[in-house]
Design a protein around this motif. Structure first.
Motif, PDB file in Angstrom:
ATOM      1  N   TYR A 157       0.853  -1.180   0.000  1.00 52.65           N
ATOM      2  CA  TYR A 157       0.000   0.000   0.000  1.00 52.65           C
ATOM      3  C   TYR A 157       0.889   1.230   0.000  1.00 52.65           C
ATOM      4  CZ  TYR A 157      -3.284   3.586   1.381  1.00 52.65           C
ATOM      5  OH  TYR A 157      -4.030   4.734   1.415  1.00 52.65           O
ATOM      6  N   LYS A 158       0.580   2.150  -0.902  1.00 53.49           N
ATOM      7  CA  LYS A 158       1.360   3.382  -0.965  1.00 53.49           C
ATOM      8  C   LYS A 158       0.624   4.475  -0.210  1.00 53.49           C
ATOM      9  CE  LYS A 158       3.705   6.383  -4.224  1.00 53.49           C
ATOM     10  NZ  LYS A 158       3.750   6.880  -5.573  1.00 53.49           N
ATOM     11  N   THR A 159       1.226   4.991   0.817  1.00 54.36           N
ATOM     12  CA  THR A 159       0.583   6.031   1.623  1.00 54.36           C
ATOM     13  C   THR A 159       0.618   7.359   0.861  1.00 54.36           C
ATOM     14  OG1 THR A 159       2.579   6.832   2.712  1.00 54.36           O
ATOM     15  CG2 THR A 159       1.525   4.897   3.685  1.00 54.36           C
ATOM     16  N   PRO A 160      -0.249   8.312   1.271  1.00 53.02           N
ATOM     17  CA  PRO A 160      -0.268   9.593   0.561  1.00 53.02           C
ATOM     18  C   PRO A 160       1.101  10.275   0.532  1.00 53.02           C
ATOM     19  CG  PRO A 160      -2.105   9.460   2.105  1.00 53.02           C
ATOM     20  CD  PRO A 160      -1.248   8.262   2.345  1.00 53.02           C
ATOM     21  N   LYS A 161       1.915  10.041   1.554  1.00 54.08           N
ATOM     22  CA  LYS A 161       3.242  10.649   1.614  1.00 54.08           C
ATOM     23  C   LYS A 161       4.215   9.942   0.673  1.00 54.08           C
ATOM     24  CE  LYS A 161       5.677  11.730   5.687  1.00 54.08           C
ATOM     25  NZ  LYS A 161       5.627  11.377   7.086  1.00 54.08           N
ATOM     26  N   GLY A 162       3.853   8.710   0.284  1.00 52.12           N
ATOM     27  CA  GLY A 162       4.693   7.989  -0.654  1.00 52.12           C
ATOM     28  C   GLY A 162       5.418   6.794  -0.052  1.00 52.12           C
ATOM     29  N   ASP A 163       5.215   6.555   1.232  1.00 53.28           N
ATOM     30  CA  ASP A 163       5.814   5.367   1.845  1.00 53.28           C
ATOM     31  C   ASP A 163       5.111   4.117   1.342  1.00 53.28           C
ATOM     32  OD1 ASP A 163       7.313   7.117   3.257  1.00 53.28           O
ATOM     33  OD2 ASP A 163       6.176   6.930   5.145  1.00 53.28           O
ATOM     34  N   THR A 184       0.201  -4.424   3.192  1.00 50.87           N
ATOM     35  CA  THR A 184      -1.227  -4.263   3.534  1.00 50.87           C
ATOM     36  C   THR A 184      -1.579  -4.992   4.836  1.00 50.87           C
ATOM     37  OG1 THR A 184      -1.669  -6.039   1.969  1.00 50.87           O
ATOM     38  CG2 THR A 184      -2.187  -3.812   1.254  1.00 50.87           C
ATOM     39  N   THR A 185      -0.859  -6.057   5.140  1.00 51.16           N
ATOM     40  CA  THR A 185      -1.150  -6.759   6.402  1.00 51.16           C
ATOM     41  C   THR A 185      -0.852  -5.839   7.590  1.00 51.16           C
ATOM     42  OG1 THR A 185       1.043  -7.730   6.209  1.00 51.16           O
ATOM     43  CG2 THR A 185      -0.830  -9.150   5.670  1.00 51.16           C
ATOM     44  N   GLU A 186       0.181  -5.060   7.422  1.00 53.84           N
ATOM     45  CA  GLU A 186       0.547  -4.102   8.466  1.00 53.84           C
ATOM     46  C   GLU A 186      -0.557  -3.056   8.626  1.00 53.84           C
ATOM     47  OE1 GLU A 186       4.247  -1.066   9.379  1.00 53.84           O
ATOM     48  OE2 GLU A 186       4.295  -2.261   7.555  1.00 53.84           O
ATOM     49  N   ASN A 192      -5.891  -1.230  11.984  1.00 55.38           N
ATOM     50  CA  ASN A 192      -7.240  -0.739  11.657  1.00 55.38           C
ATOM     51  C   ASN A 192      -7.255   0.127  10.396  1.00 55.38           C
ATOM     52  OD1 ASN A 192      -8.092  -2.101  13.869  1.00 55.38           O
ATOM     53  ND2 ASN A 192      -8.741  -0.307  15.041  1.00 55.38           N
ATOM     54  N   TYR A 193      -6.433  -0.210   9.449  1.00 55.96           N
ATOM     55  CA  TYR A 193      -6.381   0.487   8.148  1.00 55.96           C
ATOM     56  C   TYR A 193      -5.947   1.946   8.275  1.00 55.96           C
ATOM     57  CZ  TYR A 193      -8.976  -3.720   7.124  1.00 55.96           C
ATOM     58  OH  TYR A 193      -9.358  -5.034   7.035  1.00 55.96           O
ATOM     59  N   VAL A 194      -5.132   2.194   9.287  1.00 59.00           N
ATOM     60  CA  VAL A 194      -4.546   3.522   9.459  1.00 59.00           C
ATOM     61  C   VAL A 194      -3.051   3.363   9.224  1.00 59.00           C
ATOM     62  CG1 VAL A 194      -4.127   5.406  11.097  1.00 59.00           C
ATOM     63  CG2 VAL A 194      -6.276   4.127  11.188  1.00 59.00           C
ATOM     64  N   HIS A 215      -5.959   7.851   7.650  1.00 56.98           N
ATOM     65  CA  HIS A 215      -7.086   6.913   7.734  1.00 56.98           C
ATOM     66  C   HIS A 215      -7.570   6.563   6.336  1.00 56.98           C
ATOM     67  CE1 HIS A 215      -6.876   8.010  11.872  1.00 56.98           C
ATOM     68  NE2 HIS A 215      -7.954   7.324  12.208  1.00 56.98           N
ATOM     69  N   THR A 216      -7.277   5.353   5.883  1.00 59.73           N
ATOM     70  CA  THR A 216      -7.739   4.950   4.554  1.00 59.73           C
ATOM     71  C   THR A 216      -9.249   4.699   4.616  1.00 59.73           C
ATOM     72  OG1 THR A 216      -7.401   2.606   4.941  1.00 59.73           O
ATOM     73  CG2 THR A 216      -5.522   3.849   4.085  1.00 59.73           C
ATOM     74  N   ARG A 217      -9.899   4.830   3.469  1.00 53.04           N
ATOM     75  CA  ARG A 217     -11.353   4.603   3.433  1.00 53.04           C
ATOM     76  C   ARG A 217     -11.650   3.110   3.510  1.00 53.04           C
ATOM     77  NH1 ARG A 217     -13.428   8.845  -1.206  1.00 53.04           N
ATOM     78  NH2 ARG A 217     -12.996  10.703   0.030  1.00 53.04           N
ATOM     79  N   ILE A 218     -12.449   2.735   4.481  1.00 50.91           N
ATOM     80  CA  ILE A 218     -12.843   1.332   4.591  1.00 50.91           C
ATOM     81  C   ILE A 218     -14.360   1.208   4.616  1.00 50.91           C
ATOM     82  CG2 ILE A 218     -10.718   0.551   5.716  1.00 50.91           C
ATOM     83  CD1 ILE A 218     -12.223   0.778   8.409  1.00 50.91           C
TER      84      ILE A 218
END
Lengths: 317, 280
Positions: B27-33, B37-39, B44-46, B53-56
């Protein structure tokens, strides 16, 4: 000078001919009475046939007619000018797009509330085109609570292109203000009649639109979005407003058929603006008739029925 | 001369021994990291570093809130009836079927009854993936049914909002769901059961102008877009750029429309306190 809508061309032409005939009559010695009678019959017939077959988009146009009576016109006519306008939400300011106050209908005090539009550029700006800010909805609620305290019935006259989508409106909680009104109006102990007199656009209209009776004048619209905005969002172009008006089922007839309103009030031939005095009289009669029916129920019954009515709205399987 | 020299000739790896990265592993975070996805799921998808906070959807929220992921769904069979036979560039009926296929959901709202931290709770949760979480008759009716269950079971009611607003294809019916849900909330109030509104990204339009703002307490996820009119509409209306952070959870808290903001990773913990405060 009367303003004619694009589809009213034949009416305009006939009226021009009638005027010219009148001129000839007053100038010369020609007897014009027969011609005039014939022309007036033709005008009646033409107006009838045009207005009997209005498309939803044409009705939207009539609802926005610049000469259509606005909230204060109705209030002043119905109360015979015995109207005590009240101002302010006691919090931020007085919203000029939302008016209200006590008025007397043949001796009975009624709380009138409604959005107010302006007639010319200056007034339109002053009234913010009938788009209320949160303080407008809060002013409305203050007046409703006042009416409830002194056991006066409430009449809401709805005419708005929507709640104002502004920066300060958001800062002061436009959403919360409307939501609060929906909730509080649901449990008001006094009778509430809501009448769409022009435009009933979305949450901005619904924010003063919870009532025991929700009625629409014949040439008005009530929906979740205006046909223009709907066109721009779903078709991604402004050109589909006629189709959108059709698809939204926003006329009184459709809204009644779908059990989303309680009734339609007929307008004079050619719309409310054609014969305002007739319209005022009709509206007054309807308000009185509905109030006397609602007064037969006790407060808790009325609230239960109001809640039940709105809870039944929706189609699913 | 080539960069690499193949020492053995004719090496062939059988297909089953080929190592492939499964889809959605990263998963690519908005910052680019880039994170696993298991992490993300475990948190809690954060995103762990920046707290994004990703949309779930409802399924994930139920998993986060209900003990051992055990719950009973409320009126799961409800589907839209297409009351207006609506058609724009596409038939509404077809949109529904396509969305159902894509998401595996019936509509934009799921409701369930279960226990959180051992306490009974009814949760209704919107699914943004289903036509933008838009509110039609099904959303209204599910909220109504969920409130009925909360009243019957004498437990609090929580509503997680995530919606673009009204569902245009149900026009007047959609508008009246604002009235209907407000009517149901008066019944919940009369039964003296608490209503907790949890606002998540995004919550706009008719949803904000009805049940989202009517909580006995209103709480939100950090950084969510919350407003009545959409930012684009406001920008067009006032003809000015909007200030930084306008219409975010933090902005609403500052303006007095939220009680507090709670991180999704702390949600369950916080709910325990909230429910206890009402109960004891």
């Amino acid at each position: 000078m009367r303003t004619y809508l694009d589809f009213e061309k034949p009416i305009e032409e006939l009226n021009t001919t009638i005027e010219k005939t009148n001129e000839i009559g007053t100038k010369g010695s020609v007897d014009i009475s027969t011609t005039l009678r014939e022309l007036k019959d033709k005008l009646d017939e033409t107006t009838k046939s045009i207005y009997a077959n209005l498309t939803p988009w044409q009705r939207v146009q009539v609802s926005r007619h610049p000469e259509r009576p606005y909230t204060l016109d109705y209030i002043k006519a119905i109360t015979n000018n015995d109207f005590l306008e009240l101002h302010g939400d006691r919090n931020v300011k007085d919203d000029k797009a939302m008016v209200g106050g006590f008025g007397s209908i043949d001796g009975q005090t009624v709380m009138f509330i409604g959005q107010q539009k302006g007639r010319n550029t200056k007034q339109r700006n002053f009234r913010n085109f009938g788009m209320a800010n949160p303080e407008g909805y809060r002013k409305a609620l203050r007046l409703m609570k006042l009416a409830e305290k002194f056991n006066k019935p409430i009449v809401c006259l709805i005419d708005t292109p929507g709640a104002y989508p502004g920066l300060e409106a958001e800062e002061r909680g436009q959403g919360e203000a409307i939501a609060r009104n929906l909730y509080e109006m649901m449990i008001l102990k006094v009778p509430v009649i809501c009448i769409i007199i022009g435009e009933g656009a979305s949450g901005g209209a619904l924010g003063i639109g919870i009532g025991d009776r929700v009625l629409m004048l014949e040439n008005t619209w009530y929906s979740v979005i205006s046909p223009e905005s709907c066109s721009s969002i779903l078709w991604r172009s402004w050109d589909y407003k006629e189709i959108a008006a059709e698809a939204l089922k926003l006329t009184g007839k459709d809204m009644l058929k779908n059990k989303l309103i309680d009734g339609i009030i007929k307008e004079p031939l050619g719309g409310a603006h054609a014969e305002p005095e007739k319209m005022y009289k009709k509206l007054k009669t309807e308000i009185k008739r509905n109030l006397s029916k609602l007064n037969e129920l006790d407060a808790l019954d009325r609230i239960d029925k109001r809640i039940d009515k709105f809870c039944k709205m929706g189609v699913y399987k | 001369m080539s960069w690499f020299k193949r020492s053995d000739k004719g090496i062939v790896t059988p297909t089953k021994e080929k190592k492939e990265t499964p889809d959605g592993f990263w998963y690519k975070t908005p910052k680019g990291d880039i994170i696993e996805t298991t992490e993300l799921e475990k948190n809690n998808y954060v995103t762990p570093e920046e707290g994004y906070h990703t949309r779930i959807g409802s399924k994930q929220y139920f998993e986060i809130i209900f003990d051992k992921n055990k719950y009973q769904t409320i009126a799961p069979e409800l589907e839209s009836g297409d009351p207006l036979n609506f058609e724009d560039t596409k038939k509404y009926k077809d949109r529904i079927v396509a969305s159902q296929k894509k998401t595996g959901l019936k509509d934009a709202m799921e409701a369930a009854y279960g226990k959180t931290n051992g306490q009974p709770l009814v949760v209704a949760c919107m699914d943004f993936s289903f036509i933008g979480g838009s509110m039609g008759s099904v959303v209204g009716e599910k909220i109504a049914k969920a409130i009925d269950v909360a009243i019957a079971k004498e437990c609090p009611f929580m509503l997680i909002t995530k919606s673009g607003g009204a569902r245009m294809m149900e026009a007047g019916f959609s508008l009246m769901q604002m009235a209907k849900t407000s009517a149901k909330l008066t019944q919940l109030s009369a039964a003296k059961q608490p209503y907790i509104a949890y606002l998540t990204d995004p919550t706009t339009g008719g949803v904000t102008a009805s049940f989202a703002m009517l909580g006995d307490i209103n709480i939100a996820e950090p950084g969510a877009l919350i407003g009545f009119a959409g930012p684009r509409v406001i920008k067009e209306t006032i003809g000015k750029d909007l200030p930084e952070g306008f219409q975010t959870s933090e902005f609403l808290l500052e303006k007095g429309f939220l009680d507090f903001i709670v991180d999704r990773t702390k949600l369950k913990e916080k709910l325990e306190q909230v429910i206890r405060m009402f109960k004891n």
